[in-house]
Design a protein around this motif. Structure first.
Motif, PDB file in Angstrom:
ATOM      1  N   LEU A  24      -0.628   9.236  37.651  1.00 17.14           N
ATOM      2  CA  LEU A  24      -1.795   8.500  37.175  1.00 17.14           C
ATOM      3  C   LEU A  24      -1.467   7.019  36.979  1.00 17.14           C
ATOM      4  CD1 LEU A  24      -3.166  11.181  34.683  1.00 17.14           C
ATOM      5  CD2 LEU A  24      -4.267  10.434  36.818  1.00 17.14           C
ATOM      6  N   PHE A  25      -0.251   6.738  36.507  1.00 16.67           N
ATOM      7  CA  PHE A  25       0.225   5.344  36.409  1.00 16.67           C
ATOM      8  C   PHE A  25       0.359   4.733  37.794  1.00 16.67           C
ATOM      9  CE2 PHE A  25       1.772   5.547  31.978  1.00 16.67           C
ATOM     10  CZ  PHE A  25       1.453   4.259  31.581  1.00 16.67           C
ATOM     11  N   ASP A  26       1.050   5.433  38.675  1.00 14.77           N
ATOM     12  CA  ASP A  26       1.310   4.918  40.025  1.00 14.77           C
ATOM     13  C   ASP A  26       0.015   4.637  40.785  1.00 14.77           C
ATOM     14  OD1 ASP A  26       4.003   5.149  39.451  1.00 14.77           O
ATOM     15  OD2 ASP A  26       4.288   6.983  40.635  1.00 14.77           O
ATOM     16  N   ARG A  27      -1.003   5.435  40.535  1.00 14.93           N
ATOM     17  CA  ARG A  27      -2.293   5.269  41.212  1.00 14.93           C
ATOM     18  C   ARG A  27      -3.176   4.236  40.532  1.00 14.93           C
ATOM     19  NH1 ARG A  27      -3.589  11.383  40.883  1.00 14.93           N
ATOM     20  NH2 ARG A  27      -5.737  10.698  41.100  1.00 14.93           N
ATOM     21  N   GLY A  28      -2.709   3.684  39.427  1.00 13.13           N
ATOM     22  CA  GLY A  28      -3.461   2.638  38.734  1.00 13.13           C
ATOM     23  C   GLY A  28      -4.579   3.145  37.841  1.00 13.13           C
ATOM     24  N   LEU A  29      -4.610   4.452  37.577  1.00 10.01           N
ATOM     25  CA  LEU A  29      -5.636   5.002  36.696  1.00 10.01           C
ATOM     26  C   LEU A  29      -5.290   4.787  35.225  1.00 10.01           C
ATOM     27  CD1 LEU A  29      -6.256   8.139  38.843  1.00 10.01           C
ATOM     28  CD2 LEU A  29      -7.968   6.416  38.310  1.00 10.01           C
ATOM     29  N   ILE A  30      -4.019   4.775  34.909  1.00  7.52           N
ATOM     30  CA  ILE A  30      -3.543   4.382  33.581  1.00  7.52           C
ATOM     31  C   ILE A  30      -2.877   3.028  33.780  1.00  7.52           C
ATOM     32  CG2 ILE A  30      -1.986   4.875  31.653  1.00  7.52           C
ATOM     33  CD1 ILE A  30      -2.204   7.846  32.363  1.00  7.52           C
ATOM     34  N   THR A  31      -3.327   2.044  33.017  1.00  8.25           N
ATOM     35  CA  THR A  31      -2.782   0.695  33.195  1.00  8.25           C
ATOM     36  C   THR A  31      -1.872   0.262  32.050  1.00  8.25           C
ATOM     37  OG1 THR A  31      -4.742  -0.290  32.177  1.00  8.25           O
ATOM     38  CG2 THR A  31      -4.749  -0.038  34.580  1.00  8.25           C
ATOM     39  N   GLY A  32      -1.791   1.063  31.009  1.00  9.12           N
ATOM     40  CA  GLY A  32      -0.927   0.721  29.889  1.00  9.12           C
ATOM     41  C   GLY A  32      -1.387   1.426  28.630  1.00  9.12           C
TER      42      GLY A  32
END
Length: 156
Positions: free
Chosen positions: A45-53
């Motif tokens: 989810l991080f790698d796909r940009g769905l979680i940004t921080g």
């Protein structure tokens, strides 16, 4: 991107948006998957940009800034692009500003501030907004109560 989310990813995102400090083990248990699978999915989810921080929610009242307001700001016509860029760069740096929105509609900007009291709201509007030549008008709304469902990220 939303169509690439399966029900498990959706549940993970919902859990993390409610409590970003939720442990990997608790997420796995709640969703019904192995901890290693939860870890892999969260990384994806991080790698796909769905979680940004992850963000800390600050108690503004305990920081001495218990009064919050949203101020609608309309800029004067003419040299709009320069005015928009300058306004954005300068206003977002002020310590009272929690959020700054560039919007369409009646206002050009919505400025979310947290300050000590109503005198500080007035001072902010007079010193930082009305005093700017580019500002045509302001409209201030005090915030009585606030509920957050999610933390928004910057638009791409």
């Amino acid at each position: 991107m939303a169509d690439e989310l399966d029900p498990i990813d959706t549940k993970i995102l919902t859990l993390l948006s409610r409590d970003a400090r939720m442990s990997n083990a608790a997420i796995a248990s709640t969703v019904g998957i192995a901890a290693s699978t939860a870890h892999t999915r969260i990384k994806s989810l991080f790698d796909r940009g769905l979680i940004t921080g992850y963000h800390a929610a600050l108690n503004q009242a305990k920081l001495g800034r218990g009064l919050q307001a949203i101020i609608g700001v309309s800029l004067r016509p003419g040299a709009r692009q320069e005015s928009i860029q300058a306004f954005t760069e300068e206003i977002r740096r002020l310590p009272e500003v929690i959020q700054l929105f560039f919007v369409g509609g009646g206002d050009d900007f919505l400025v979310h501030i947290a300050v000590e009291n109503s005198s500080k709201v007035r001072l902010f509007v007079v010193d930082h907004l009305s005093a700017r030549h580019s500002v045509a008008s302001t409209n201030t709304s005090m915030i009585f109560e606030y509920h957050r469902n999610a933390v928004a990220t910057d638009f791409a």
